[in-house]
Design an enzyme around this catalytic site. Sequence first.
Site, PDB file in Angstrom:
ATOM      1  N   LYS A 281       0.876  -1.231   0.016  1.00  9.44           N
ATOM      2  CA  LYS A 281       0.202  -0.051  -0.040  1.00  9.44           C
ATOM      3  C   LYS A 281       0.793   1.267  -0.142  1.00  9.44           C
ATOM      4  O   LYS A 281       2.006   1.242   0.130  1.00  9.44           O
ATOM      5  CB  LYS A 281      -1.041  -0.056   1.232  1.00  9.44           C
ATOM      6  CG  LYS A 281      -2.132  -1.083   0.991  1.00  9.44           C
ATOM      7  CD  LYS A 281      -3.203  -0.911   1.754  1.00  9.44           C
ATOM      8  CE  LYS A 281      -4.299  -1.920   1.453  1.00  9.44           C
ATOM      9  NZ  LYS A 281      -5.469  -2.356   2.353  1.00  9.44           N
ATOM     10  N   ARG A 316      -3.398 -10.373   4.840  1.00  8.68           N
ATOM     11  CA  ARG A 316      -3.475 -10.479   3.546  1.00  8.68           C
ATOM     12  C   ARG A 316      -2.345  -9.983   2.541  1.00  8.68           C
ATOM     13  O   ARG A 316      -2.078  -8.422   2.759  1.00  8.68           O
ATOM     14  CB  ARG A 316      -4.747  -9.710   3.226  1.00  8.68           C
ATOM     15  CG  ARG A 316      -5.406  -9.838   1.840  1.00  8.68           C
ATOM     16  CD  ARG A 316      -6.912  -9.132   1.922  1.00  8.68           C
ATOM     17  NE  ARG A 316      -7.542  -9.270   0.648  1.00  8.68           N
ATOM     18  CZ  ARG A 316      -7.176  -8.471  -0.323  1.00  8.68           C
ATOM     19  NH1 ARG A 316      -6.550  -7.455  -0.140  1.00  8.68           N
ATOM     20  NH2 ARG A 316      -8.021  -8.594  -1.545  1.00  8.68           N
TER      21      ARG A 316
END
Length: 339
Positions: A281, A316
């Site tokens: 991210k 994840r």
Amino acid sequence: MGALTYWRPLLQTGPSRPNDALTLGGGWTWFTHVERREAGAEGQVVPANALPEDVRLRLTANRPALGHLSFDRPRIMAILNATPDSFSDGGQFETRNQAIVAARKLAADGADIVDIGGESTRPGATEVPLSDEIARTAPLIRALRVDFDGAISIDTRKAKVAEAAIYAGADMLNDVSALTFDPDMADTAAASGLPVCLMHAQGDPQTMQDAPHYDDVVADVYDHLAARIDVAEARGIPRARIVVDPGIGFGKTLQHNLALLANLSVFHALGCPVLVGASRKKFIGTLGRAPRTSERLPGSLAVALAAIAQGAQIVRVHDMAQTRQAVDLWRAATIGEVP
């Protein structure tokens, strides 16, 4: 527990465990002290025996298994985005066969869960038609189900997509809207009998990164997830089937993300397995000076291991093989568990 009181276990690992330590959720971490605080205030460290009984039970109760996957050790959820526009791996699979090969590679690399999505939820993404999302996901789930005995998750906000995925063999529902996007999603989840992950997001993908604001990001996210659990339970989804995700990067600034990660263990007081999805991210690229998503593996591994050290039951990730190696070595080096 008072509505504005938050209890964060100060988690530890390793063999030097005091006799009075409490085990978090039947897992690999333990604690003797907790931080008690109210929203917007400084916390106070107190012994674990100061916990209210209901909070102590939620922190220490074994987390129910996901199919045959227990949560006595960290579980890795591998991401497979069958989309043309996901922020990191969109458009990677031009044909269904390529996606099936990729899914089987994730399984071979040691994925405990494969999370299959057909609609990007990256910042700025637009909604995908139902028929397209079903066509991208259901056949892929059906093909993977033939020879993968791990769990398969469907990453969707939509009841019809979830229904098609369940029919194809999905074991888990992963809803980034926490059952708020589609009014039929709660009933579909309840009827399925499957676990459902409720994630926090401020705003929808098109607007969530415009100007995210919180009075107290940790307390606000916790309160939102607690409220969504209440709604899910009222709609027939027991807490034993709920996973929570604080939603790193979904309507959060860099500082919001860091505050959530630093205080991650507070979410265990919700009494559910905690999932963390921070892989590749933007904040990792910013702090790690890695503008391209393909350069964010080291930072992604660091955040995943930090989350596991705070008891996160599921991470994840995009980089499955590398994360499996990192997690196995972390377990061996810190808690003496050799895979």
